[in-house]
Design a protein around this motif. Structure first.
Motif, PDB file in Angstrom:
ATOM      1  N   VAL A 126       0.845  -1.204   0.000  1.00 43.49           N
ATOM      2  CA  VAL A 126       0.000   0.000   0.000  1.00 43.49           C
ATOM      3  C   VAL A 126       0.877   1.251   0.000  1.00 43.49           C
ATOM      4  CG1 VAL A 126      -1.686   1.342   1.349  1.00 43.49           C
ATOM      5  CG2 VAL A 126      -1.942  -1.150   1.152  1.00 43.49           C
ATOM      6  N   LEU A 127       1.876   1.258   0.872  1.00 46.34           N
ATOM      7  CA  LEU A 127       2.765   2.412   1.024  1.00 46.34           C
ATOM      8  C   LEU A 127       3.416   2.806  -0.299  1.00 46.34           C
ATOM      9  CD1 LEU A 127       4.564   4.453   2.579  1.00 46.34           C
ATOM     10  CD2 LEU A 127       6.093   2.549   3.116  1.00 46.34           C
ATOM     11  N   TRP A 128       4.145   1.875  -0.915  1.00 49.44           N
ATOM     12  CA  TRP A 128       4.933   2.246  -2.087  1.00 49.44           C
ATOM     13  C   TRP A 128       4.079   2.400  -3.340  1.00 49.44           C
ATOM     14  CZ3 TRP A 128       8.824   4.706  -0.581  1.00 49.44           C
ATOM     15  CH2 TRP A 128       9.485   4.353   0.592  1.00 49.44           C
ATOM     16  N   ASN A 129       2.929   1.727  -3.398  1.00 48.86           N
ATOM     17  CA  ASN A 129       2.026   1.975  -4.522  1.00 48.86           C
ATOM     18  C   ASN A 129       1.420   3.372  -4.438  1.00 48.86           C
ATOM     19  OD1 ASN A 129       1.692  -0.156  -6.636  1.00 48.86           O
ATOM     20  ND2 ASN A 129       1.522  -1.448  -4.815  1.00 48.86           N
ATOM     21  N   GLU A 130       1.177   3.851  -3.210  1.00 49.65           N
ATOM     22  CA  GLU A 130       0.690   5.237  -3.069  1.00 49.65           C
ATOM     23  C   GLU A 130       1.780   6.237  -3.454  1.00 49.65           C
ATOM     24  OE1 GLU A 130      -1.834   6.924  -0.111  1.00 49.65           O
ATOM     25  OE2 GLU A 130      -2.804   4.996   0.289  1.00 49.65           O
ATOM     26  N   VAL A 131       3.017   5.925  -3.093  1.00 55.13           N
ATOM     27  CA  VAL A 131       4.137   6.792  -3.483  1.00 55.13           C
ATOM     28  C   VAL A 131       4.204   6.857  -5.011  1.00 55.13           C
ATOM     29  CG1 VAL A 131       6.670   6.959  -3.574  1.00 55.13           C
ATOM     30  CG2 VAL A 131       5.525   6.535  -1.383  1.00 55.13           C
ATOM     31  N   ARG A 163      11.809  19.429   1.279  1.00 54.83           N
ATOM     32  CA  ARG A 163      13.132  19.686   0.670  1.00 54.83           C
ATOM     33  C   ARG A 163      14.229  19.801   1.733  1.00 54.83           C
ATOM     34  NH1 ARG A 163      11.903  18.026  -4.280  1.00 54.83           N
ATOM     35  NH2 ARG A 163      10.181  19.179  -5.178  1.00 54.83           N
ATOM     36  N   ASP A 164      13.852  20.103   2.978  1.00 56.08           N
ATOM     37  CA  ASP A 164      14.855  20.197   4.053  1.00 56.08           C
ATOM     38  C   ASP A 164      15.600  18.875   4.232  1.00 56.08           C
ATOM     39  OD1 ASP A 164      13.990  22.764   4.459  1.00 56.08           O
ATOM     40  OD2 ASP A 164      12.805  22.315   6.246  1.00 56.08           O
ATOM     41  N   TRP A 165      14.929  17.763   3.921  1.00 56.67           N
ATOM     42  CA  TRP A 165      15.554  16.446   4.084  1.00 56.67           C
ATOM     43  C   TRP A 165      16.663  16.204   3.069  1.00 56.67           C
ATOM     44  CZ3 TRP A 165      10.133  13.741   4.487  1.00 56.67           C
ATOM     45  CH2 TRP A 165       9.571  14.015   5.733  1.00 56.67           C
ATOM     46  N   THR A 183      10.426   7.718   2.934  1.00 52.92           N
ATOM     47  CA  THR A 183       9.558   8.536   2.089  1.00 52.92           C
ATOM     48  C   THR A 183      10.105   9.954   2.020  1.00 52.92           C
ATOM     49  OG1 THR A 183       8.149   8.920   4.027  1.00 52.92           O
ATOM     50  CG2 THR A 183       7.458   7.183   2.500  1.00 52.92           C
ATOM     51  N   LEU A 184       9.769  10.662   0.950  1.00 50.84           N
ATOM     52  CA  LEU A 184      10.285  12.013   0.722  1.00 50.84           C
ATOM     53  C   LEU A 184       9.245  13.100   0.971  1.00 50.84           C
ATOM     54  CD1 LEU A 184      12.192  11.302  -2.629  1.00 50.84           C
ATOM     55  CD2 LEU A 184      13.105  11.294  -0.303  1.00 50.84           C
ATOM     56  N   ARG A 185       7.998  12.685   1.171  1.00 57.69           N
ATOM     57  CA  ARG A 185       6.910  13.648   1.372  1.00 57.69           C
ATOM     58  C   ARG A 185       6.458  13.661   2.828  1.00 57.69           C
ATOM     59  NH1 ARG A 185       3.981  15.606  -3.008  1.00 57.69           N
ATOM     60  NH2 ARG A 185       4.864  14.968  -5.004  1.00 57.69           N
ATOM     61  N   GLU A 186       5.970  14.821   3.248  1.00 62.16           N
ATOM     62  CA  GLU A 186       5.371  14.898   4.577  1.00 62.16           C
ATOM     63  C   GLU A 186       4.116  14.030   4.579  1.00 62.16           C
ATOM     64  OE1 GLU A 186       4.920  19.107   5.182  1.00 62.16           O
ATOM     65  OE2 GLU A 186       7.064  19.340   5.598  1.00 62.16           O
ATOM     66  N   VAL A 187       3.788  13.496   5.744  1.00 64.68           N
ATOM     67  CA  VAL A 187       2.642  12.593   5.835  1.00 64.68           C
ATOM     68  C   VAL A 187       1.733  13.053   6.967  1.00 64.68           C
ATOM     69  CG1 VAL A 187       3.840  10.931   7.337  1.00 64.68           C
ATOM     70  CG2 VAL A 187       1.995  10.138   5.858  1.00 64.68           C
ATOM     71  N   ASN A 188       0.421  12.940   6.731  1.00 64.50           N
ATOM     72  CA  ASN A 188      -0.563  13.242   7.778  1.00 64.50           C
ATOM     73  C   ASN A 188      -1.619  12.150   7.774  1.00 64.50           C
ATOM     74  OD1 ASN A 188      -2.605  13.878   5.792  1.00 64.50           O
ATOM     75  ND2 ASN A 188      -1.619  15.868   5.528  1.00 64.50           N
ATOM     76  N   LYS A 189      -2.667  12.301   8.570  1.00 67.68           N
ATOM     77  CA  LYS A 189      -3.668  11.235   8.708  1.00 67.68           C
ATOM     78  C   LYS A 189      -4.344  10.880   7.390  1.00 67.68           C
ATOM     79  CE  LYS A 189      -7.228  14.440  10.449  1.00 67.68           C
ATOM     80  NZ  LYS A 189      -7.797  14.716   9.145  1.00 67.68           N
ATOM     81  N   ASP A 190      -4.355  11.814   6.433  1.00 67.98           N
ATOM     82  CA  ASP A 190      -5.008  11.564   5.145  1.00 67.98           C
ATOM     83  C   ASP A 190      -4.067  10.963   4.104  1.00 67.98           C
ATOM     84  OD1 ASP A 190      -7.436  12.725   6.079  1.00 67.98           O
ATOM     85  OD2 ASP A 190      -6.568  14.714   5.747  1.00 67.98           O
ATOM     86  N   GLY A 191      -2.776  10.991   4.358  1.00 66.20           N
ATOM     87  CA  GLY A 191      -1.814  10.462   3.391  1.00 66.20           C
ATOM     88  C   GLY A 191      -0.662  11.421   3.189  1.00 66.20           C
TER      89      GLY A 191
END
Length: 196
Positions: A68-73, A152-154, A138-146
């Motif tokens: 689920v995780l990487w398919n969403e990415v 870019r700070d990372w 992961t490279l994107r911020e994540v919240n309860k919705d996804g």
């Protein structure tokens, strides 16, 4: 003897890579890449001794499933040259037993999770004296919705230096706890003033 190895690189489409395939390989699993309608089966891969997905508190529970995780990415990244994930690879001290290696690995991976990344962790050991781990981040911020926007700070070079230093500290603490004299150092021989 304990050695320092920590490398970080991005997994991206520009080099023809898929985050789904990368995760399946590292975890020794069978995962279907929905974007490419292609199944990646690495269930015969030997030496995967520990694997788990570690989530920040705000991440949806569904991301515990690496499929689920990487398919969403893959779905959220639209560009043909998109960066999909960052991979951190570390050499685990062979002086530590398996339980101690897993403990220090999770301790280290948790540092990325505290920054807001999801960490897909796989430890490999073929009993050839090279226990190591792959941490896909992961490279994107994540919240309860996804997923939200990319952080870019990372990508900051100072972050990489901090992550290298963090690994040195965590590994040395684990070696000390286990009663070993060996220590690792993230600085090059040149920076340490050693001629080799």
């Amino acid at each position: 003897m304990a050695i320092f190895h920590m490398s970080a690189k991005t997994i991206g489409r520009s080099s023809g890579r898929s985050s789904v395939a990368s995760s399946a390989y590292r975890a020794g699993e069978k995962i279907k890449d929905e974007r490419q309608d292609k199944e990646h089966d690495y269930t015969k891969k030997e030496g995967v001794v520990h694997k788990e997905v570690m989530l920040p508190d705000e991440a949806p529970e569904r991301f515990k499933d690496r499929s689920v995780l990487w398919n969403e990415v893959e779905q959220i990244e639209k560009r043909k040259d998109a960066q999909l994930a960052r991979e951190v690879e570390i050499a685990l001290p062979k002086e530590l037993n398996r339980e101690e290696q897993i403990e220090v690995l999770k301790e280290y991976a948790n540092e990325f999770v505290k920054e807001g990344m999801i960490a897909d962790v796989a430890m490999h050991d073929n009993n050839k004296g090279n226990p190591h781990a792959h941490i896909m981040l992961t490279l994107r911020e994540v919240n309860k919705d996804g997923f939200g926007k990319k952080n870019r700070d990372w990508n900051d070079k100072e972050k990489l230096e901090k992550w290298r230093s963090d690994w040195e500290q965590k590994a040395n603490n684990a070696l000390e706890r286990a009663g070993h004299q060996e220590r690792i150092n993230h600085k090059s021989y040149e920076k340490q003033g050693i001629e080799k």
